[in-house]
Design a protein around this motif. Structure first.
Motif, PDB file in Angstrom:
ATOM      1  N   GLY A  15       9.911  -2.602   4.544  1.00 57.15           N
ATOM      2  CA  GLY A  15       9.192  -2.376   5.801  1.00 57.15           C
ATOM      3  C   GLY A  15       8.466  -3.625   6.303  1.00 57.15           C
ATOM      4  O   GLY A  15       8.196  -4.548   5.538  1.00 57.15           O
ATOM      5  N   GLY A  16       8.211  -3.644   7.576  1.00 61.28           N
ATOM      6  CA  GLY A  16       7.317  -4.649   8.147  1.00 61.28           C
ATOM      7  C   GLY A  16       7.828  -6.075   8.201  1.00 61.28           C
ATOM      8  O   GLY A  16       7.044  -7.003   8.320  1.00 61.28           O
ATOM      9  N   VAL A  17       9.144  -6.279   8.129  1.00 64.64           N
ATOM     10  CA  VAL A  17       9.649  -7.660   8.147  1.00 64.64           C
ATOM     11  C   VAL A  17      10.185  -8.087   9.514  1.00 64.64           C
ATOM     12  O   VAL A  17      10.558  -9.240   9.687  1.00 64.64           O
ATOM     13  CB  VAL A  17      10.734  -7.909   7.076  1.00 64.64           C
ATOM     14  CG1 VAL A  17      10.186  -7.667   5.685  1.00 64.64           C
ATOM     15  CG2 VAL A  17      11.954  -7.064   7.306  1.00 64.64           C
ATOM     16  N   GLY A  18      10.250  -7.137  10.454  1.00 58.49           N
ATOM     17  CA  GLY A  18      10.680  -7.531  11.799  1.00 58.49           C
ATOM     18  C   GLY A  18      11.934  -6.845  12.303  1.00 58.49           C
ATOM     19  O   GLY A  18      12.540  -7.282  13.276  1.00 58.49           O
ATOM     20  N   LYS A  19      12.322  -5.726  11.672  1.00 55.56           N
ATOM     21  CA  LYS A  19      13.511  -4.999  12.149  1.00 55.56           C
ATOM     22  C   LYS A  19      13.357  -4.606  13.613  1.00 55.56           C
ATOM     23  O   LYS A  19      14.248  -4.841  14.431  1.00 55.56           O
ATOM     24  CB  LYS A  19      13.732  -3.718  11.326  1.00 55.56           C
ATOM     25  CG  LYS A  19      14.209  -3.939   9.918  1.00 55.56           C
ATOM     26  CD  LYS A  19      14.464  -2.623   9.192  1.00 55.56           C
ATOM     27  CE  LYS A  19      13.228  -1.746   9.062  1.00 55.56           C
ATOM     28  NZ  LYS A  19      12.122  -2.337   8.281  1.00 55.56           N
ATOM     29  N   SER A  20      12.217  -3.962  13.923  1.00 59.88           N
ATOM     30  CA  SER A  20      12.041  -3.467  15.297  1.00 59.88           C
ATOM     31  C   SER A  20      11.893  -4.627  16.278  1.00 59.88           C
ATOM     32  O   SER A  20      12.493  -4.621  17.353  1.00 59.88           O
ATOM     33  CB  SER A  20      10.809  -2.557  15.373  1.00 59.88           C
ATOM     34  OG  SER A  20      10.999  -1.436  14.530  1.00 59.88           O
ATOM     35  N   THR A  21      11.125  -5.637  15.899  1.00 61.79           N
ATOM     36  CA  THR A  21      10.931  -6.802  16.774  1.00 61.79           C
ATOM     37  C   THR A  21      12.269  -7.456  17.090  1.00 61.79           C
ATOM     38  O   THR A  21      12.577  -7.761  18.250  1.00 61.79           O
ATOM     39  CB  THR A  21      10.021  -7.832  16.062  1.00 61.79           C
ATOM     40  OG1 THR A  21       8.778  -7.197  15.770  1.00 61.79           O
ATOM     41  CG2 THR A  21       9.790  -9.054  16.916  1.00 61.79           C
ATOM     42  N   GLU A  23      14.203   5.114  13.469  1.00 62.74           N
ATOM     43  CA  GLU A  23      13.071   5.151  12.545  1.00 62.74           C
ATOM     44  C   GLU A  23      12.200   6.351  12.819  1.00 62.74           C
ATOM     45  O   GLU A  23      11.698   6.514  13.928  1.00 62.74           O
ATOM     46  CB  GLU A  23      12.179   3.933  12.774  1.00 62.74           C
ATOM     47  CG  GLU A  23      12.658   2.707  12.110  1.00 62.74           C
ATOM     48  CD  GLU A  23      11.492   1.757  11.888  1.00 62.74           C
ATOM     49  OE1 GLU A  23      10.485   2.208  11.290  1.00 62.74           O
ATOM     50  OE2 GLU A  23      11.592   0.622  12.302  1.00 62.74           O
ATOM     51  N   ASN A  81      12.276 -14.549   9.343  1.00 59.15           N
ATOM     52  CA  ASN A  81      11.325 -14.225  10.419  1.00 59.15           C
ATOM     53  C   ASN A  81       9.894 -14.498   9.956  1.00 59.15           C
ATOM     54  O   ASN A  81       9.602 -14.492   8.768  1.00 59.15           O
ATOM     55  CB  ASN A  81      11.477 -12.745  10.803  1.00 59.15           C
ATOM     56  CG  ASN A  81      10.539 -12.351  11.939  1.00 59.15           C
ATOM     57  OD1 ASN A  81      10.232 -13.157  12.824  1.00 59.15           O
ATOM     58  ND2 ASN A  81      10.074 -11.106  11.909  1.00 59.15           N
ATOM     59  N   ARG A  82       9.030 -14.685  10.933  1.00 62.11           N
ATOM     60  CA  ARG A  82       7.597 -14.924  10.734  1.00 62.11           C
ATOM     61  C   ARG A  82       7.360 -16.146   9.838  1.00 62.11           C
ATOM     62  O   ARG A  82       6.548 -16.117   8.922  1.00 62.11           O
ATOM     63  CB  ARG A  82       6.953 -13.687  10.132  1.00 62.11           C
ATOM     64  CG  ARG A  82       5.869 -13.151  11.042  1.00 62.11           C
ATOM     65  CD  ARG A  82       4.976 -12.159  10.341  1.00 62.11           C
ATOM     66  NE  ARG A  82       5.433 -10.812  10.389  1.00 62.11           N
ATOM     67  CZ  ARG A  82       5.516 -10.009   9.326  1.00 62.11           C
ATOM     68  NH1 ARG A  82       5.216 -10.429   8.135  1.00 62.11           N
ATOM     69  NH2 ARG A  82       5.920  -8.778   9.467  1.00 62.11           N
ATOM     70  N   ARG A  95       9.723 -18.151  14.357  1.00 61.89           N
ATOM     71  CA  ARG A  95       8.400 -18.577  13.912  1.00 61.89           C
ATOM     72  C   ARG A  95       7.391 -17.438  14.014  1.00 61.89           C
ATOM     73  O   ARG A  95       7.543 -16.520  14.823  1.00 61.89           O
ATOM     74  CB  ARG A  95       7.900 -19.766  14.745  1.00 61.89           C
ATOM     75  CG  ARG A  95       8.877 -20.901  14.828  1.00 61.89           C
ATOM     76  CD  ARG A  95       9.238 -21.467  13.479  1.00 61.89           C
ATOM     77  NE  ARG A  95       8.144 -22.167  12.833  1.00 61.89           N
ATOM     78  CZ  ARG A  95       8.223 -22.743  11.621  1.00 61.89           C
ATOM     79  NH1 ARG A  95       9.359 -22.660  10.930  1.00 61.89           N
ATOM     80  NH2 ARG A  95       7.195 -23.363  11.095  1.00 61.89           N
ATOM     81  N   ASP A 101       4.468 -16.041  15.518  1.00 69.75           N
ATOM     82  CA  ASP A 101       3.919 -16.347  16.832  1.00 69.75           C
ATOM     83  C   ASP A 101       3.176 -15.099  17.305  1.00 69.75           C
ATOM     84  O   ASP A 101       3.782 -14.035  17.476  1.00 69.75           O
ATOM     85  CB  ASP A 101       5.090 -16.693  17.778  1.00 69.75           C
ATOM     86  CG  ASP A 101       4.615 -17.047  19.174  1.00 69.75           C
ATOM     87  OD1 ASP A 101       3.465 -16.701  19.522  1.00 69.75           O
ATOM     88  OD2 ASP A 101       5.404 -17.649  19.917  1.00 69.75           O
ATOM     89  N   SER A 161       3.735 -10.419  18.504  1.00 75.44           N
ATOM     90  CA  SER A 161       3.071  -9.142  18.201  1.00 75.44           C
ATOM     91  C   SER A 161       2.278  -8.646  19.412  1.00 75.44           C
ATOM     92  O   SER A 161       2.162  -7.439  19.633  1.00 75.44           O
ATOM     93  CB  SER A 161       2.188  -9.241  16.958  1.00 75.44           C
ATOM     94  OG  SER A 161       1.522 -10.462  16.903  1.00 75.44           O
TER      95      SER A 161
HETATM   96  N1  LIG Z   1       7.841 -13.644  14.385  1.00 77.31           N
HETATM   97  C1  LIG Z   1       6.737 -12.895  14.413  1.00 77.31           C
HETATM   98  N2  LIG Z   1       5.530 -13.439  14.693  1.00 77.31           N
HETATM   99  C2  LIG Z   1       4.398 -12.691  14.714  1.00 77.31           C
HETATM  100  N3  LIG Z   1       4.370 -11.365  14.452  1.00 77.31           N
HETATM  101  C3  LIG Z   1       5.542 -10.749  14.163  1.00 77.31           C
HETATM  102  C4  LIG Z   1       6.786 -11.464  14.136  1.00 77.31           C
HETATM  103  N4  LIG Z   1       7.763 -10.589  13.818  1.00 77.31           N
HETATM  104  C5  LIG Z   1       7.178  -9.393  13.664  1.00 77.31           C
HETATM  105  N5  LIG Z   1       5.836  -9.482  13.865  1.00 77.31           N
HETATM  106  C6  LIG Z   1       4.831  -8.400  13.743  1.00 77.31           C
HETATM  107  O1  LIG Z   1       4.895  -7.918  12.403  1.00 77.31           O
HETATM  108  C7  LIG Z   1       4.760  -6.499  12.369  1.00 77.31           C
HETATM  109  C8  LIG Z   1       6.007  -5.889  11.726  1.00 77.31           C
HETATM  110  O2  LIG Z   1       7.139  -6.156  12.547  1.00 77.31           O
HETATM  111  P1  LIG Z   1       8.173  -4.997  12.929  1.00 77.31           P
HETATM  112  O3  LIG Z   1       7.445  -3.795  13.357  1.00 77.31           O
HETATM  113  O4  LIG Z   1       9.161  -5.580  13.848  1.00 77.31           O
HETATM  114  O5  LIG Z   1       8.819  -4.799  11.501  1.00 77.31           O
HETATM  115  P2  LIG Z   1       9.695  -3.575  10.966  1.00 77.31           P
HETATM  116  O6  LIG Z   1      10.552  -4.141   9.895  1.00 77.31           O
HETATM  117  O7  LIG Z   1      10.359  -2.887  12.091  1.00 77.31           O
HETATM  118  O8  LIG Z   1       8.555  -2.656  10.349  1.00 77.31           O
HETATM  119  P3  LIG Z   1       8.639  -1.075   9.919  1.00 77.31           P
HETATM  120  O9  LIG Z   1       9.375  -1.058   8.638  1.00 77.31           O
HETATM  121  O10 LIG Z   1       7.195  -0.723   9.797  1.00 77.31           O
HETATM  122  O11 LIG Z   1       9.326  -0.357  11.028  1.00 77.31           O
HETATM  123  C9  LIG Z   1       4.551  -6.063  13.815  1.00 77.31           C
HETATM  124  O12 LIG Z   1       3.171  -5.972  14.049  1.00 77.31           O
HETATM  125  C10 LIG Z   1       5.146  -7.209  14.627  1.00 77.31           C
HETATM  126  O13 LIG Z   1       4.530  -7.344  15.894  1.00 77.31           O
END
Ligand SMILES: Nc1ncnc2c1ncn2[C@@H]1O[C@H](COP(=O)(O)OP(=O)(O)OP(=O)(O)O)[C@@H](O)[C@H]1O
Ligand SMILES: [Mg+2]
Length: 291
Positions: free
Chosen positions: A17-23, A45, A194-195, A247, A249, A253
């Motif tokens: 979770g939380g690695v940026g899938k949705s972003t 999700e 990512n990130r 990056r 950034d 978010s």
């Molecule tokens: N490159 C980035 N720079 C800054 N913040 C980021 C970046 N990518 C993602 N985030 C932030 O990190 C958090 C997690 O990203 P995201 O929701 O895309 O992950 P996810 O894998 O979909 O999480 P989940 O498993 O909870 O659905 C969010 O708050 C998002 O805004």
């Protein structure tokens, strides 16, 4: 429909979770649409983060109307078109529903449990209504995640340094991708760090991740993630240090909390061209070395 592309469905997935899938999936959908394609984003999700983030909280909360369950379980009760909406960002969305966990349990006990999203959503729409379908699946192993793999057969994997994200990737490869590959085709289109935040010439977790990916998976790395470490360590970069990966950034978010895509929130953002490169990879069906 654009006439020049091969239609393709893509799953942006990792068992973490939380690695940026949705972003990544949302902004990839936006970039593909900006390039002139008809694009559907499918939020699979149960947490509905992406749907709510794009302004579809009402649909997510609404338990009375038709939802994914009525499309994939109840033969003929609803068509996928009945539960698809326009977004303000050029692509369409099939939003998540808070019933999704219940729907997943029902899918578990149904026949042909792994092919339901493929048969009832992707097959009827891909190549007719849409050039590209992007799915955002759960981070846990289960029937919905399996459905997303089977329905798309193409994978983009987001990774962050630390926090077990590489291990999440390995778990997904061992437990889901490899077994599925023995049954059906499943291609990795790209692996996306990512990130990423730190300097690449210092020893830190970001460098470790980028170095490892360049060593083990150069064929799946977008140009923006490729680094010649020999050059860096010999000081041959002439002060122009590469900044690989998407990056970290805060604008990314912030865009999410403002319920917008990155392009709508900050059209000049430097990371947009990286999402554009991902869109190009999806158009081509693989990472190419032509850039
Ligand atoms: N490159 C980035 N720079 C800054 N913040 C980021 C970046 N990518 C993602 N985030 C932030 O990190 C958090 C997690 O990203 P995201 O929701 O895309 O992950 P996810 O894998 O979909 O999480 P989940 O498993 O909870 O659905 C969010 O708050 C998002 O805004
Ligand atoms: Mg998410």
């Amino acid at each position: 429909m654009s006439e020049t592309v091969e239609p393709r469905a893509v799953n942006v997935a990792i068992l973490k979770g939380g690695v940026g899938k949705s972003t990544i999936s949302v902004n990839l959908a936006e970039r593909l649409a900006a390039r002139g394609h008809d694009v559907l984003f499918v939020d699979l999700e149960p947490n509905g983060h992406a749907s709510v983030g794009l302004g579809f909280e009402e649909q997510y909360q609404d338990e009375g109307s038709d939802d994914l369950g009525d499309v994939i379980l109840d033969e003929g009760k609803a068509d996928p078109q009945d539960i698809i909406f326009d977004t303000d960002f050029g692509f369409d969305i099939l939003p998540s529903t808070k019933r999704l966990e219940t729907i997943e349990k029902l899918v578990e006990s149904s026949n042909f449990a792994d092919v339901r999203v493929r048969n009832h959503v992707v097959d009827p729409l891909l190549g007719t209504d849409y050039d590209f379908i992007i799915t955002d699946p759960p981070a846990y192993r289960g029937k919905i995640t399996n459905n997303a793999h089977v329905a798309t057969q193409n994978l983009i994997v987001p990774l962050t340094s630390g926090g077990g994200s590489v291990e999440g990737f390995q778990r997904m490869m061992e437990r889901q991708v490899t077994p599925l590959r023995n049954q059906i085709g499943l291609d990795i289109l790209a692996i996306v760090p990512n990130r990423i935040n730190s300097r690449i010439d210092h020893h830190n977790n970001d460098r470790k991740l980028i170095e490892r990916l360049n060593q083990d998976f150069p064929q799946h790395l977008p140009e923006f993630a490729r680094v010649d470490f020999e050059e860096i360590d010999n000081g041959e970069h002439n002060g122009d240090l590469p900044k690989p990966g998407i990056r970290k950034d805060d604008t990314i978010s912030k865009a999410y909390t403002e319920r917008k895509t990155l392009a709508a929130h900050d059209p000049e953002n430097e990371q947009l061209e990286r999402f554009d490169e991902l869109a190009e990879i999806v158009e081509n069906g693989e990472v190419t070395n032509e850039r």
